[in-house]
Design an enzyme around this catalytic site. Structure first.
Site, PDB file in Angstrom:
ATOM      1  N   HIS A 162     103.563 -98.067 -18.076  1.00 44.78           N
ATOM      2  CA  HIS A 162     103.506 -96.469 -19.328  1.00 44.78           C
ATOM      3  C   HIS A 162     101.453 -96.176 -19.144  1.00 44.78           C
ATOM      4  O   HIS A 162     100.846 -95.893 -19.353  1.00 44.78           O
ATOM      5  CB  HIS A 162     103.466 -96.122 -20.108  1.00 44.78           C
ATOM      6  CG  HIS A 162     105.120 -96.178 -20.918  1.00 44.78           C
ATOM      7  ND1 HIS A 162     105.641 -95.075 -20.567  1.00 44.78           N
ATOM      8  CD2 HIS A 162     105.912 -97.465 -21.411  1.00 44.78           C
ATOM      9  CE1 HIS A 162     107.260 -95.493 -20.537  1.00 44.78           C
ATOM     10  NE2 HIS A 162     107.439 -96.750 -20.615  1.00 44.78           N
TER      11      HIS A 162
ATOM     12  N   LYS B 111      76.746 -94.123  -5.943  1.00 43.47           N
ATOM     13  CA  LYS B 111      78.570 -94.271  -6.062  1.00 43.47           C
ATOM     14  C   LYS B 111      79.052 -95.351  -4.782  1.00 43.47           C
ATOM     15  O   LYS B 111      78.121 -95.108  -4.034  1.00 43.47           O
ATOM     16  CB  LYS B 111      78.747 -93.184  -6.163  1.00 43.47           C
ATOM     17  CG  LYS B 111      78.780 -91.591  -7.107  1.00 43.47           C
ATOM     18  CD  LYS B 111      79.439 -92.060  -8.450  1.00 43.47           C
ATOM     19  CE  LYS B 111      80.913 -91.899  -8.305  1.00 43.47           C
ATOM     20  NZ  LYS B 111      81.421 -90.361  -7.731  1.00 43.47           N
TER      21      LYS B 111
ATOM     22  N   GLU C 155      91.732 -92.342  -1.020  1.00 43.67           N
ATOM     23  CA  GLU C 155      91.806 -91.064  -1.583  1.00 43.67           C
ATOM     24  C   GLU C 155      92.701 -90.226  -0.300  1.00 43.67           C
ATOM     25  O   GLU C 155      93.405 -89.467  -0.783  1.00 43.67           O
ATOM     26  CB  GLU C 155      90.451 -90.603  -1.987  1.00 43.67           C
ATOM     27  CG  GLU C 155      90.543 -90.854  -3.316  1.00 43.67           C
ATOM     28  CD  GLU C 155      88.320 -90.585  -3.906  1.00 43.67           C
ATOM     29  OE1 GLU C 155      88.365 -90.747  -5.326  1.00 43.67           O
ATOM     30  OE2 GLU C 155      88.094 -90.336  -2.993  1.00 43.67           O
TER      31      GLU C 155
END
Length: 457
Positions: free
Chosen positions: A153, A280, A287
């Site tokens: 979970h 970044k 992705e």
């Protein structure tokens, strides 16, 4: 090629709309290989002469050289790769080139081309999968003792090793490899000789052609042979499961690279930056793989929908099978290439993983198991540990940081040896069985994995 039946030329828009040469020229080499094998069989069966076949083969090889050199002029008017090749062959060798199509149809010809092409691509994909899995085995072998939290979970559950987690990825990909190897057997069945739908009146020998082309079996029903695309659907299904697995891996890598996790880094060459935020480092490769999974799923749905309402035998609808299959293969191949280079070069942040494992009471089950071994029923042990966790939360400390007296207030079955079971290393070592996360078990799993991969060599 069908002028005798028609009283007017095909409309120019219709000719362009129905043409497939813009994409099926990708089959050119396989189409020529199939034609050479077909011509060779016709000679062996006495349907064409040796001189005719020698001339045809020489001409086809010249056509192939022109295509490979980029000097071939593809024509929409000739509709597809088959007629473009045959037309150019006839230009080169004359009327004997018109004999090549004896005993076959474009229906069984294209079905053969697809299988030859997909068989080759499947072999390439299996090789990439083996390369990727070999890299994962190397990575797992280096980190059998690197501790990280295991999750259910997406909540901290129990300590595992990073090597054990990587081996879970390996197992996913191993099943994918098995699926593709199995699917290859059904891809590698020869439809050639089925002609348009009912076979041919010429005395052909399909076993000769099958042997020349390396097929391991021959399609047993001509109606089915020319219209079957199960093998393409099955391949795309296996590809979809594989992309689903890579998407799951991508999701974990993306999470782990975030500042909130800080579990891993991947080399800069697999990342990009931001046009506005100098700090970044974006995990673009995982992705994109995650996103491309949806694309492959869509191609599976396209092929299923394409076939669902077709009566036997061949229908023009089947022209639409190629572009989804091409895109599926290209997307899967690119994703595997990226992963095979990227995943083995992941660098885990060992300290951050360990620190994260200390949060969330990952050794709670170990304490429950300790109590069971000391005679406490598991459900009672579960309640005891739940109370101890509640105290730890109230105190802001881990179970291993509670004192012996604090633990013993919940059960007199707890002795001073309990802390041996509450360490992260002790938790890993205790799961010492096949499939467990104990470091020696993970090392053995790596050894076993290398041996299992040899089956695909």
């Amino acid at each position: 090629m069908w002028g005798g039946r028609f009283s007017e030329a095909t409309d120019s828009f219709v000719a362009a709309f129905t043409a497939s040469v813009g994409f099926d020229q990708r089959f050119a080499r396989h189409d020529i290989e199939g034609s050479i094998a077909h011509a060779t069989m016709l000679e062996k069966c006495g349907i064409l002469t040796a001189d005719e076949v020698a001339t045809i083969v020489d001409g086809l090889q010249q056509v192939l050289r022109e295509i490979e050199a980029g000097k071939f002029n593809w024509s929409i008017a000739l509709e597809d790769v088959h007629m473009n090749v045959e037309s150019r062959l006839t230009d080169i060798i004359g009327a004997v080139g018109k004999k090549l199509h004896t005993g076959r149809s474009r229906n069984d010809q294209v079905a053969t081309d697809i299988r030859l092409w997909l068989r080759e691509e499947t072999d390439n994909i299996i090789a990439l999968l083996v390369r990727l899995q070999s890299g994962l085995l190397d990575l797992a072998d280096k980190h059998t003792d690197t501790i990280m939290p295991g999750f259910t979970h997406l909540q901290t559950a129990q300590p595992v090793s990073f090597g054990h987690h990587v081996m879970a990825w390996f197992e996913m990909l191993y099943r994918d490899t098995e699926r593709l190897v199995d699917a290859r057997r059904r891809i590698n069945q020869m439809p050639l000789g089925s002609a348009a739908l009912a076979g041919t009146t010429f005395p052909i020998d399909r076993t000769i052609t099958a042997e020349l082309l390396g097929f391991e079996g021959i399609c047993q029903n001509s109606l089915d042979a020319v219209s079957d695309r199960d093998f393409a659907i099955e391949f795309t299904s296996a590809a979809s499961i594989l992309m689903m697995h890579m998407s799951r891996m991508s999701e974990e890598i993306i999470l782990w690279m975030s500042a909130q996790f800080n579990f891993v880094q991947i080399p800069d060459r697999f990342c990009t930056g931001s046009s506005i935020m100098p700090q970044k480092k974006n995990p673009d490769v995982p992705e994109l793989v995650r996103g491309k999974a949806a694309r492959v799923f869509g191609q599976l749905m396209t092929l299923l929908s394409l076939m669902k309402s077709q009566p036997l035998a061949y229908n023009k609808d089947n022209q639409e099978d190629k572009e989804p299959l091409f895109d599926c293969v290209d997307t899967l191949t690119g994703s595997l290439l990226a992963f095979a280079d990227m995943l083995p070069n992941i660098t885990p942040n060992i300290d951050a993983m360990r620190d994260a494992t200390m949060k969330g009471y990952a050794t709670a089950t170990d304490l429950a198991d300790y109590l069971v071994r000391n005679g406490v029923a598991f459900r009672d042990a579960h309640e005891v540990v739940g109370n101890a966790v509640a105290l730890g939360i109230a105190e802001g400390v881990d179970l291993s940081d509670l004192s012996l007296a604090q633990l013993q207030q919940f059960s007199d079955a707890i002795g001073d040896d309990v802390f041996d079971y509450l360490t992260l290393e002790g938790s890993l070592a205790a799961r010492d069985h096949l499939g467990g996360t104990a470091p020696n078990q993970v090392k053995q799993a790596v050894v076993n994995g290398r041996a299992r991969l040899k089956a695909f060599a």
